[in-house]
Design a protein around this motif. Structure first.
Motif, PDB file in Angstrom:
ATOM      1  N   VAL A 190      37.501  40.664  49.588  1.00  0.00           N
ATOM      2  CA  VAL A 190      38.246  40.331  50.758  1.00  0.00           C
ATOM      3  C   VAL A 190      39.227  39.178  50.265  1.00  0.00           C
ATOM      4  O   VAL A 190      39.203  38.359  48.995  1.00  0.00           O
ATOM      5  CB  VAL A 190      37.345  39.360  51.731  1.00  0.00           C
ATOM      6  N   ASN A 191      40.282  38.522  51.124  1.00  0.00           N
ATOM      7  CA  ASN A 191      40.964  37.414  50.651  1.00  0.00           C
ATOM      8  C   ASN A 191      39.946  36.082  50.718  1.00  0.00           C
ATOM      9  O   ASN A 191      39.135  36.155  51.724  1.00  0.00           O
ATOM     10  CB  ASN A 191      42.029  37.292  51.975  1.00  0.00           C
ATOM     11  N   ASN A 192      40.414  35.180  49.791  1.00  0.00           N
ATOM     12  CA  ASN A 192      39.678  33.978  49.642  1.00  0.00           C
ATOM     13  C   ASN A 192      40.360  32.904  50.521  1.00  0.00           C
ATOM     14  O   ASN A 192      41.148  32.293  50.010  1.00  0.00           O
ATOM     15  CB  ASN A 192      39.622  33.724  48.357  1.00  0.00           C
ATOM     16  N   GLU A 193      39.915  33.210  51.714  1.00  0.00           N
ATOM     17  CA  GLU A 193      40.495  32.123  52.875  1.00  0.00           C
ATOM     18  C   GLU A 193      39.252  31.871  53.698  1.00  0.00           C
ATOM     19  O   GLU A 193      38.531  32.663  53.895  1.00  0.00           O
ATOM     20  CB  GLU A 193      41.724  32.823  53.451  1.00  0.00           C
ATOM     21  N   PRO A 194      39.671  30.798  54.424  1.00  0.00           N
ATOM     22  CA  PRO A 194      38.505  30.203  55.401  1.00  0.00           C
ATOM     23  C   PRO A 194      38.265  31.177  56.621  1.00  0.00           C
ATOM     24  O   PRO A 194      39.259  31.922  57.091  1.00  0.00           O
ATOM     25  CB  PRO A 194      39.196  29.009  55.836  1.00  0.00           C
ATOM     26  N   GLY A 195      37.067  31.338  57.077  1.00  0.00           N
ATOM     27  CA  GLY A 195      36.772  32.195  58.089  1.00  0.00           C
ATOM     28  C   GLY A 195      36.424  33.673  57.954  1.00  0.00           C
ATOM     29  O   GLY A 195      35.824  34.609  58.532  1.00  0.00           O
ATOM     30  N   VAL A 196      36.858  34.230  56.749  1.00  0.00           N
ATOM     31  CA  VAL A 196      36.599  35.597  56.363  1.00  0.00           C
ATOM     32  C   VAL A 196      35.019  35.891  56.162  1.00  0.00           C
ATOM     33  O   VAL A 196      34.619  36.906  56.918  1.00  0.00           O
ATOM     34  CB  VAL A 196      37.278  35.865  54.812  1.00  0.00           C
ATOM     35  N   SER A 201      31.789  35.197  45.918  1.00  0.00           N
ATOM     36  CA  SER A 201      32.264  34.358  45.024  1.00  0.00           C
ATOM     37  C   SER A 201      33.652  34.816  44.621  1.00  0.00           C
ATOM     38  O   SER A 201      34.029  36.326  44.901  1.00  0.00           O
ATOM     39  CB  SER A 201      31.750  34.462  43.456  1.00  0.00           C
ATOM     40  N   GLU A 202      34.678  33.792  44.412  1.00  0.00           N
ATOM     41  CA  GLU A 202      35.993  34.257  43.956  1.00  0.00           C
ATOM     42  C   GLU A 202      35.924  34.985  42.759  1.00  0.00           C
ATOM     43  O   GLU A 202      35.306  34.526  41.760  1.00  0.00           O
ATOM     44  CB  GLU A 202      36.837  32.940  43.871  1.00  0.00           C
ATOM     45  N   THR A 203      36.529  36.077  42.760  1.00  0.00           N
ATOM     46  CA  THR A 203      36.480  37.008  41.329  1.00  0.00           C
ATOM     47  C   THR A 203      37.953  37.068  40.779  1.00  0.00           C
ATOM     48  O   THR A 203      38.069  37.148  39.713  1.00  0.00           O
ATOM     49  CB  THR A 203      36.092  38.290  41.651  1.00  0.00           C
ATOM     50  N   GLU A 204      39.004  36.814  41.628  1.00  0.00           N
ATOM     51  CA  GLU A 204      40.405  36.894  41.311  1.00  0.00           C
ATOM     52  C   GLU A 204      41.224  35.707  41.586  1.00  0.00           C
ATOM     53  O   GLU A 204      41.585  35.747  42.766  1.00  0.00           O
ATOM     54  CB  GLU A 204      41.087  38.140  41.576  1.00  0.00           C
ATOM     55  N   HIS A 205      41.110  34.663  41.041  1.00  0.00           N
ATOM     56  CA  HIS A 205      41.779  33.157  41.135  1.00  0.00           C
ATOM     57  C   HIS A 205      43.140  33.356  41.559  1.00  0.00           C
ATOM     58  O   HIS A 205      43.701  32.972  42.797  1.00  0.00           O
ATOM     59  CB  HIS A 205      41.266  32.328  39.989  1.00  0.00           C
ATOM     60  N   ARG A 259      34.836  38.468  46.195  1.00  0.00           N
ATOM     61  CA  ARG A 259      33.729  39.707  46.331  1.00  0.00           C
ATOM     62  C   ARG A 259      32.649  39.247  47.195  1.00  0.00           C
ATOM     63  O   ARG A 259      31.868  38.420  46.616  1.00  0.00           O
ATOM     64  CB  ARG A 259      33.450  40.216  45.023  1.00  0.00           C
ATOM     65  N   ILE A 260      32.271  39.924  47.823  1.00  0.00           N
ATOM     66  CA  ILE A 260      31.072  39.565  48.649  1.00  0.00           C
ATOM     67  C   ILE A 260      30.216  40.855  48.666  1.00  0.00           C
ATOM     68  O   ILE A 260      30.468  42.075  48.774  1.00  0.00           O
ATOM     69  CB  ILE A 260      31.327  39.527  50.346  1.00  0.00           C
ATOM     70  N   THR A 261      28.879  40.600  48.071  1.00  0.00           N
ATOM     71  CA  THR A 261      28.003  41.710  47.773  1.00  0.00           C
ATOM     72  C   THR A 261      26.766  41.493  48.882  1.00  0.00           C
ATOM     73  O   THR A 261      26.305  40.483  48.941  1.00  0.00           O
ATOM     74  CB  THR A 261      27.232  41.316  46.359  1.00  0.00           C
ATOM     75  N   ILE A 262      26.554  42.760  49.616  1.00  0.00           N
ATOM     76  CA  ILE A 262      25.834  42.718  50.626  1.00  0.00           C
ATOM     77  C   ILE A 262      24.742  43.565  50.462  1.00  0.00           C
ATOM     78  O   ILE A 262      25.059  44.823  50.399  1.00  0.00           O
ATOM     79  CB  ILE A 262      26.327  42.760  52.086  1.00  0.00           C
ATOM     80  N   VAL A 263      23.474  43.395  50.677  1.00  0.00           N
ATOM     81  CA  VAL A 263      22.412  44.458  50.640  1.00  0.00           C
ATOM     82  C   VAL A 263      21.844  44.586  52.084  1.00  0.00           C
ATOM     83  O   VAL A 263      21.602  43.377  52.640  1.00  0.00           O
ATOM     84  CB  VAL A 263      21.310  43.995  49.581  1.00  0.00           C
TER      85      VAL A 263
END
Length: 190
Positions: free
Chosen positions: A30-36, A57-61, A67-71
């Motif tokens: 996802v985009n690293n921005e508020p509200g995502v 966590s931000e993965t590509e500054h 990257r959001i990892t969801i189980v």
């Protein structure tokens, strides 16, 4: 619907779900921005889907990507719905079901790891036993006094669950877990 009733001609007829629910690990770029993150979590809560683990966590500054990892747990149909709905959220670039991808690669599960900090108090023989068991689990002492230890342990969630269970009778007083970080094996990226 009893055995004598036939499905209606409605486009909304839904066959009963007979598939078994299972746990899947999703990776969402996802985009690293508020509200995502709030929008992604809102999708789950708004539809009654449970999140078993969540890490972000931000993965590509430079590209401002996280990257959001969801189980989560669900039947194959529900998991496909979750994936499709996630893909429709505007700042989402990619959704990958790491569990499905691992199976396509001939593997049982993706590589999944978690970190935990575990605080245990104790003195005397219990203290020695605590250290001995922590060593067996390859837990690292990151803080200690004559009254307590804080261990850092990394591994599969099941390993951390087992370590926590073993530490309970020895004086466990606090646990902090990161949630699962996951990635598929092999040379290809997400």
């Amino acid at each position: 619907m009893n055995a004598h009733q036939q499905p209606t001609g409605s486009a909304y007829f839904i066959a009963p779900e007979t598939a078994k629910a299972e746990s899947h690990t999703l990776s969402v770029l996802v985009n690293n921005e508020p509200g995502v993150l709030a929008r992604v979590i809102g999708l789950f809560s708004g539809r009654g889907y449970n999140i078993e683990s969540l890490t972000v966590s931000e993965t590509e500054h430079e590209a401002h990507l996280s990257r959001i990892t969801i189980v989560t747990n669900g039947t194959p149909t529900v998991l496909e719905q979750i994936k499709a709905q996630l893909e429709r959220i505007v700042p989402v670039h990619r959704v990958l079901d790491l569990t499905v991808r691992a199976r396509e690669l001939g593997q049982e599960r993706p590589i999944e790891r978690e970190v935990a900090l575990v605080k245990v108090v104790g003195q005397g023989e219990r203290r020695a036993e605590t250290l001995r068991l922590a060593d067996a689990f390859q837990a690292k002492v990151v803080d200690a006094t004559v009254e307590h230890f804080i261990f850092e342990i990394t591994g599969k969630s099941s390993k951390i669950d087992q370590f926590v269970a073993i530490m309970k009778p020895l004086g466990l007083i606090e646990v902090c877990r990161t949630g699962i970080a996951a990635m598929n094996r092999g040379p290809q990226g997400m």
